[in-house]
Write a protein that holds these residues in place. Structure first.
Motif, PDB file in Angstrom:
ATOM      1  N   LEU A 194       2.858  -0.856  -1.911  1.00 43.07           N
ATOM      2  CA  LEU A 194       2.182  -0.946  -3.202  1.00 43.07           C
ATOM      3  C   LEU A 194       2.113  -2.419  -3.560  1.00 43.07           C
ATOM      4  O   LEU A 194       3.138  -3.092  -3.615  1.00 43.07           O
ATOM      5  N   ALA A 195       0.914  -2.931  -3.776  1.00 35.35           N
ATOM      6  CA  ALA A 195       0.788  -4.315  -4.202  1.00 35.35           C
ATOM      7  C   ALA A 195      -0.096  -4.325  -5.435  1.00 35.35           C
ATOM      8  O   ALA A 195      -0.876  -3.395  -5.648  1.00 35.35           O
ATOM      9  N   GLY A 196       0.029  -5.335  -6.257  1.00 37.07           N
ATOM     10  CA  GLY A 196      -0.839  -5.385  -7.417  1.00 37.07           C
ATOM     11  C   GLY A 196      -0.339  -6.369  -8.446  1.00 37.07           C
ATOM     12  O   GLY A 196       0.776  -6.887  -8.342  1.00 37.07           O
ATOM     13  N   TYR A 197      -1.175  -6.603  -9.434  1.00 38.01           N
ATOM     14  CA  TYR A 197      -0.843  -7.530 -10.499  1.00 38.01           C
ATOM     15  C   TYR A 197       0.380  -7.014 -11.255  1.00 38.01           C
ATOM     16  O   TYR A 197       0.634  -5.814 -11.298  1.00 38.01           O
ATOM     17  N   THR A 198       1.134  -7.924 -11.811  1.00 38.81           N
ATOM     18  CA  THR A 198       2.309  -7.502 -12.553  1.00 38.81           C
ATOM     19  C   THR A 198       1.911  -6.590 -13.722  1.00 38.81           C
ATOM     20  O   THR A 198       0.880  -6.804 -14.352  1.00 38.81           O
ATOM     21  N   LEU A 220      -1.703  -0.097  -0.820  1.00 37.71           N
ATOM     22  CA  LEU A 220      -2.275   0.512  -2.016  1.00 37.71           C
ATOM     23  C   LEU A 220      -2.328  -0.589  -3.067  1.00 37.71           C
ATOM     24  O   LEU A 220      -1.298  -1.024  -3.574  1.00 37.71           O
ATOM     25  N   HIS A 221      -3.523  -1.052  -3.326  1.00 37.54           N
ATOM     26  CA  HIS A 221      -3.711  -2.155  -4.269  1.00 37.54           C
ATOM     27  C   HIS A 221      -3.902  -1.565  -5.672  1.00 37.54           C
ATOM     28  O   HIS A 221      -4.958  -1.044  -5.995  1.00 37.54           O
ATOM     29  N   VAL A 222      -2.836  -1.627  -6.461  1.00 39.69           N
ATOM     30  CA  VAL A 222      -2.833  -0.989  -7.777  1.00 39.69           C
ATOM     31  C   VAL A 222      -3.454  -1.922  -8.819  1.00 39.69           C
ATOM     32  O   VAL A 222      -3.068  -3.092  -8.930  1.00 39.69           O
ATOM     33  N   GLU A 244      -8.852 -10.176  -7.776  1.00 38.44           N
ATOM     34  CA  GLU A 244      -9.087 -11.398  -7.011  1.00 38.44           C
ATOM     35  C   GLU A 244      -7.773 -12.152  -6.771  1.00 38.44           C
ATOM     36  O   GLU A 244      -7.492 -12.603  -5.658  1.00 38.44           O
ATOM     37  N   ALA A 245      -6.968 -12.267  -7.824  1.00 37.92           N
ATOM     38  CA  ALA A 245      -5.695 -12.991  -7.702  1.00 37.92           C
ATOM     39  C   ALA A 245      -4.778 -12.301  -6.690  1.00 37.92           C
ATOM     40  O   ALA A 245      -4.113 -12.951  -5.881  1.00 37.92           O
ATOM     41  N   VAL A 246      -4.758 -10.982  -6.733  1.00 39.47           N
ATOM     42  CA  VAL A 246      -3.880 -10.230  -5.824  1.00 39.47           C
ATOM     43  C   VAL A 246      -4.351 -10.405  -4.376  1.00 39.47           C
ATOM     44  O   VAL A 246      -3.542 -10.654  -3.476  1.00 39.47           O
ATOM     45  N   ARG A 247      -5.666 -10.327  -4.173  1.00 33.77           N
ATOM     46  CA  ARG A 247      -6.171 -10.501  -2.805  1.00 33.77           C
ATOM     47  C   ARG A 247      -5.880 -11.900  -2.281  1.00 33.77           C
ATOM     48  O   ARG A 247      -5.619 -12.080  -1.093  1.00 33.77           O
ATOM     49  N   GLU A 267      -6.862  -1.521   3.019  1.00 33.02           N
ATOM     50  CA  GLU A 267      -6.488  -1.510   1.610  1.00 33.02           C
ATOM     51  C   GLU A 267      -7.213  -0.384   0.884  1.00 33.02           C
ATOM     52  O   GLU A 267      -8.395  -0.183   1.090  1.00 33.02           O
ATOM     53  N   VAL A 268      -6.478   0.348   0.053  1.00 32.79           N
ATOM     54  CA  VAL A 268      -7.120   1.301  -0.843  1.00 32.79           C
ATOM     55  C   VAL A 268      -6.879   0.803  -2.261  1.00 32.79           C
ATOM     56  O   VAL A 268      -5.742   0.560  -2.657  1.00 32.79           O
ATOM     57  N   VAL A 269      -7.959   0.588  -3.003  1.00 30.43           N
ATOM     58  CA  VAL A 269      -7.803   0.161  -4.389  1.00 30.43           C
ATOM     59  C   VAL A 269      -7.494   1.392  -5.236  1.00 30.43           C
ATOM     60  O   VAL A 269      -8.208   2.392  -5.181  1.00 30.43           O
ATOM     61  N   VAL A 270      -6.394   1.318  -5.978  1.00 30.97           N
ATOM     62  CA  VAL A 270      -5.981   2.430  -6.841  1.00 30.97           C
ATOM     63  C   VAL A 270      -6.105   1.975  -8.283  1.00 30.97           C
ATOM     64  O   VAL A 270      -5.349   1.122  -8.737  1.00 30.97           O
ATOM     65  N   ILE A 271      -7.084   2.509  -8.983  1.00 35.94           N
ATOM     66  CA  ILE A 271      -7.280   2.121 -10.378  1.00 35.94           C
ATOM     67  C   ILE A 271      -6.395   3.007 -11.230  1.00 35.94           C
ATOM     68  O   ILE A 271      -6.611   4.216 -11.352  1.00 35.94           O
ATOM     69  N   ASN A 272      -5.378   2.408 -11.801  1.00 33.93           N
ATOM     70  CA  ASN A 272      -4.361   3.153 -12.547  1.00 33.93           C
ATOM     71  C   ASN A 272      -4.634   3.095 -14.056  1.00 33.93           C
ATOM     72  O   ASN A 272      -5.504   2.360 -14.498  1.00 33.93           O
TER      73      ASN A 272
END
Ligand SMILES: Nc1nc2c(ncn2[C@@H]2O[C@H](COP(=O)(O)OP(=O)(O)OP(=O)(O)O)[C@@H](O)[C@H]2O)c(=O)[nH]1
Ligand SMILES: [Mg+2]
Length: 467
Positions: free
Chosen positions: A253-257, A332-334, A347-350, A363-368
């Motif tokens: 799981l990766a993503g912005y804080t 999983l890009h949250v 963009e920042a996460v990538r 990568e799967v973008v997961v819009i939470n």
């Protein structure tokens, strides 16, 4: 024009011409008393400098829209509050680029000085990374401590790290930041201490300045810290190799804080990872074992949240942790769908994923946070990221679809087998289920007949039962 948060009076001052903006409102202020700076070691003094008290924020707005500039300063305010500061005011200046001498222009720096006086602030926090010279020059003008965004983020990490490895990584990043910024005990950069004198100076060579001694000590500490981190990394590498050998696919799981990574980990695995509406709630990531709807085992790793302009010192120091992302079979890009500018966060996460060598990982973008996101934002994101999955970790909506999607995206074992496994070797049947993909299964008199795709290693172990 003036906004008030509960009982905290606040004024809004904006430096600059007509195109300057009004900074956004921050909420949830809290005051954490500053720590004593009566410390002997220069390194410790510098490390504590961001346990801020009363701060004024200052940003330079070089490009982009008003909304982007506002969002940047709002994020700086959230960071400052996370570090324990009371944010009194925030200002931005429109400029082509930061002033090489004082970050904001010299005239504006003088206005900033007035603002500091009016508000009674004791610290200015700048929305960027300042050169050592800029920090000194701006401090000379505003007459209070100046801290940049990098130091602020480093300080938050320092406050939050709990594991031995996390603490060591943050300490290394702080030292790396400090090295070019050491100023010795006095204000003067060129203060010469000579070879004589008492106490701790015994280790100093003749003619070596105080600052040189400090630098040398710091470099020694850093070298030792790097070795320690390397040792800790070794044990983690072993665990990872073990997982690889067993061919358990890994998902990160990766993503912005604050995007909801830990919440998703909990949803998907039933873990109870720490969830908090705060920046950088997770610094010591958890790895959980779980399985797809069809029963294939995989590991799911939570990670440190990313932020725009994540200090490179932190990326360096956390490289071994971030490699978890780079070496995953799937990311999983949250994304927080309720954020005003999720595109900038993506963009920042990538950028960080690329920096640690993870650009090639599927990568799967997961819009939470779909439960609170604006429908228009969701539509926009889905148009830009066609393969994205929309979920709510809170309500559980979309989680089944996400599970199915993970199953699809995991690497597929590629050796097809058909075996008749005697009932006495039931453990092998279990392994086919957890690591392979079962195509057909029947219980016969002599055992379980299975047609499946499995990894080559398992296929070899099953060779004797081939039919
Ligand atoms: N409304 C809503 N809030 C959510 C959802 N998922 C998470 N949150 C909230 O968002 C905040 C951050 O969640 P975390 O899971 O801690 O986020 P994180 O990405 O792990 O954050 P860091 O570890 O700080 O980088 C918490 O207050 C959560 O309750 C969701 O689907 N909907
Ligand atoms: Mg978290």
């Amino acid at each position: 024009m003036t906004n008030h948060t509960s009982d905290t009076p606040r004024t809004r001052t904006v430096i600059g011409p007509a195109d300057a903006i009004d900074a956004t409102e921050e909420t949830g202020l809290r005051h954490v008393a500053g720590l004593s700076t009566d410390l002997r070691d220069v390194v410790e003094v510098e490390q504590r400098q961001v346990r801020l008290e009363r701060v004024v924020l200052a940003g330079v707005w070089t490009s982009g829209t008003v909304a982007e500039a506002e969002s940047s300063l709002a994020e700086l305010a959230a960071l400052a509050e996370t570090a324990g500061a009371l944010v009194l005011d925030g200002v931005v200046q429109r400029r082509d680029k930061p002033d090489p001498a004082t970050y904001i222009g010299s005239g504006k720096a003088a206005e900033l000085r007035d603002l500091v006086e009016q508000t009674g602030a004791d610290t200015v926090v700048c929305d960027g990374e300042l050169s050592p010279a800029q920090l000194v020059r701006l401090e000379e003008v505003v007459k209070v401590k100046v801290v940049d965004r990098t130091a602020l983020i480093l300080d938050i990490f320092a406050q939050r790290a709990t594991s031995r490895e996390g603490k060591a990584q943050v300490a290394l990043a702080q030292m790396q930041y400090m090295l070019p910024r050491l100023r010795g005990w006095g204000a003067s950069l060129s203060r010469q201490m000579g070879g004589g004198g008492g106490g701790g100076m015994a280790t100093r060579g003749p003619g070596e300045t105080k600052i040189e001694t400090d630098r040398r000590r710091l470099r020694d500490k850093m070298a030792k810290m790097r070795r320690d981190i390397e040792d800790m990394k070794t044990s983690r590498d072993l665990k990872r190799q073990e997982r690889r050998r067993n061919k358990v696919p890994s998902v990160a799981l990766a993503g912005y804080t604050n995007a909801g990574k830990s919440s998703l980990l909990n949803r998907l695995t039933g873990a109870d990872a720490h969830v908090q509406n705060a920046l950088f709630a997770t610094l010591d990531p958890t790895v959980r074992r779980t399985e797809t709807p069809a029963g294939r085992a995989y590991t799911l790793a939570d990670t440190v949240g990313f932020v725009r302009h994540l200090p490179h010192q932190l990326v360096d120091a956390f490289r071994s942790t971030l490699e978890e992302v780079a070496e995953a079979d799937l990311i999983l890009h949250v994304v927080d769908g309720s954020h005003p500018d999720p595109e900038a966060q993506i963009e920042a996460v990538r950028a960080v994923i690329g920096e640690v060598g993870g650009a090639g990982v599927p990568e799967v973008v997961v819009i939470n946070k779909a439960d609170v996101a604006a429908p228009a934002t969701l539509e926009r994101l889905l148009a830009a990221e066609p393969g994205a999955v929309t979920v709510s970790a809170r309500s559980g909506d979309g989680i089944d679809a996400l599970r199915a999607r993970v199953e699809e995206e995991l690497p597929h074992p590629d050796t097809e087998i058909e075996v008749l496994v005697p009932y006495t070797a039931g453990h092998l049947v279990a392994r086919i289920h957890s690591s392979g993909e079962v195509l057909a299964e029947a219980h016969e008199e002599d055992g379980t007949r299975i047609k499946a795709n499995v990894e080559a290693r398992l296929a070899a172990e099953l060779a004797e039962y081939a039919v």
